[in-house]
Design a protein around this motif. Structure first.
Motif, PDB file in Angstrom:
ATOM      1  N   HIS A  75       0.856  -1.188   0.000  1.00 41.04           N
ATOM      2  CA  HIS A  75       0.000   0.000   0.000  1.00 41.04           C
ATOM      3  C   HIS A  75       0.891   1.238   0.000  1.00 41.04           C
ATOM      4  O   HIS A  75       2.052   1.188   0.391  1.00 41.04           O
ATOM      5  CB  HIS A  75      -0.897   0.022   1.243  1.00 41.04           C
ATOM      6  CG  HIS A  75      -0.138  -0.215   2.515  1.00 41.04           C
ATOM      7  ND1 HIS A  75       0.537   0.782   3.181  1.00 41.04           N
ATOM      8  CD2 HIS A  75       0.087  -1.354   3.221  1.00 41.04           C
ATOM      9  CE1 HIS A  75       1.129   0.273   4.246  1.00 41.04           C
ATOM     10  NE2 HIS A  75       0.894  -1.022   4.298  1.00 41.04           N
ATOM     11  N   ASP A  77       0.384   5.272   1.374  1.00 40.13           N
ATOM     12  CA  ASP A  77      -0.545   6.081   2.159  1.00 40.13           C
ATOM     13  C   ASP A  77      -0.359   7.573   1.959  1.00 40.13           C
ATOM     14  O   ASP A  77      -1.326   8.329   2.039  1.00 40.13           O
ATOM     15  CB  ASP A  77      -0.391   5.715   3.641  1.00 40.13           C
ATOM     16  CG  ASP A  77      -0.707   4.250   3.865  1.00 40.13           C
ATOM     17  OD1 ASP A  77      -1.897   3.909   3.944  1.00 40.13           O
ATOM     18  OD2 ASP A  77       0.233   3.430   3.905  1.00 40.13           O
ATOM     19  N   HIS A 120      -2.200   1.066  -5.403  1.00 40.65           N
ATOM     20  CA  HIS A 120      -1.715   0.892  -4.033  1.00 40.65           C
ATOM     21  C   HIS A 120      -2.221   1.973  -3.085  1.00 40.65           C
ATOM     22  O   HIS A 120      -1.929   1.929  -1.891  1.00 40.65           O
ATOM     23  CB  HIS A 120      -0.183   0.888  -4.035  1.00 40.65           C
ATOM     24  CG  HIS A 120       0.399  -0.090  -5.005  1.00 40.65           C
ATOM     25  ND1 HIS A 120       0.301  -1.458  -4.825  1.00 40.65           N
ATOM     26  CD2 HIS A 120       1.036   0.102  -6.191  1.00 40.65           C
ATOM     27  CE1 HIS A 120       0.878  -2.070  -5.855  1.00 40.65           C
ATOM     28  NE2 HIS A 120       1.333  -1.150  -6.686  1.00 40.65           N
ATOM     29  N   ARG A 122      -4.867   3.284  -0.902  1.00 49.38           N
ATOM     30  CA  ARG A 122      -6.082   2.799  -0.264  1.00 49.38           C
ATOM     31  C   ARG A 122      -6.871   3.976   0.306  1.00 49.38           C
ATOM     32  O   ARG A 122      -6.400   5.097   0.359  1.00 49.38           O
ATOM     33  CB  ARG A 122      -5.730   1.802   0.836  1.00 49.38           C
ATOM     34  CG  ARG A 122      -4.734   2.306   1.861  1.00 49.38           C
ATOM     35  CD  ARG A 122      -4.293   1.194   2.787  1.00 49.38           C
ATOM     36  NE  ARG A 122      -3.319   1.659   3.790  1.00 49.38           N
ATOM     37  CZ  ARG A 122      -2.806   0.888   4.732  1.00 49.38           C
ATOM     38  NH1 ARG A 122      -3.157  -0.387   4.795  1.00 49.38           N
ATOM     39  NH2 ARG A 122      -1.932   1.375   5.590  1.00 49.38           N
TER      40      ARG A 122
END
Length: 216
Positions: A75, A77, A120, A122
């Protein structure tokens, strides 16, 4: 508990490095991308992050690096976009080819990076951009910088509108002063403003934040 991941594009010794340090203190895993391998390695060692030397103006190489970081972590962020090109040339002396080169560093890599990062990113992820007062008040003797920052601000608005339905937001933080070694426009203070802009909840979100110094 898995760590959130920050990827800094254009991780130089100033604002990019301070943003990396600020998020690292909050527990983020940090990935650093820029051209200078030696400088990246030193900063990555200091904060316990990973270094990814890359020419940001090469879309294929940048796409590969962003995907590698996203796949390794699972992921992304926060994607922080920091680079810009400074060129002393007024509008009568700025060559078209030089302007295009500057835009290829100061604007277009953001588009490449977000497209590569999207699988990736989220819900709750942030695209964070270092803006400048030059977007609205360009200095004619270095007019390319103003064009870069104005284009970035415009692109961020479109990115935010596109990503918002999936809970992903984008923001450009317009720094309303010249970077300095000390004071409200020193890199640590600017990094704090960038962090604060990214930490806002969706209910308070705007794709543009003006930073003129810490609150009194």
């Amino acid at each position: 508990m898995e760590k959130p991941t920050l990827l800094v594009l254009g991780a130089g010794p100033g604002v990019g490095a301070e943003v990396a340090r600020r998020f690292a203190r909050e527990g983020y895993a940090v990935a650093l991308a820029a051209r200078s391998a030696d400088r990246l390695a030193g900063l990555a060692d200091e904060i316990g992050g990973t270094a990814h030397p890359v020419d940001l103006t090469d879309p294929e190489s940048l796409t590969r690096v962003v995907r590698e970081v996203g796949e390794a972590a699972g992921h992304l962020d926060v994607l922080h976009f920091n680079p810009s090109a400074f060129r002393m040339a007024d509008p009568l002396h700025l060559r078209v080819e030089d302007l295009l080169d500057d835009l290829r560093l100061g604007v277009t890599p953001l588009l490449t990076a977000v497209q590569a990062a999207r699988p990736h990113l989220r819900r709750g992820a942030r695209v964070l951009v270092t803006g400048s007062a030059a977007a609205e008040k360009p200095w004619h003797e270095a007019c390319s910088l103003g064009m870069q920052k104005a284009a970035l601000r415009n692109l961020v608005v479109s990115l935010d509108a596109t990503l918002a339905p999936d809970g992903i937001r984008a923001v450009a933080v317009q720094v309303e002063g010249l970077l300095a070694d000390e004071g409200p426009f020193a890199p640590p203070a600017v990094a704090e403003a960038l962090h604060a802009a990214a930490a806002r909840p969706d209910a308070d979100w705007t794709p543009h934040v003006s930073y003129a110094g810490p609150p009194a």
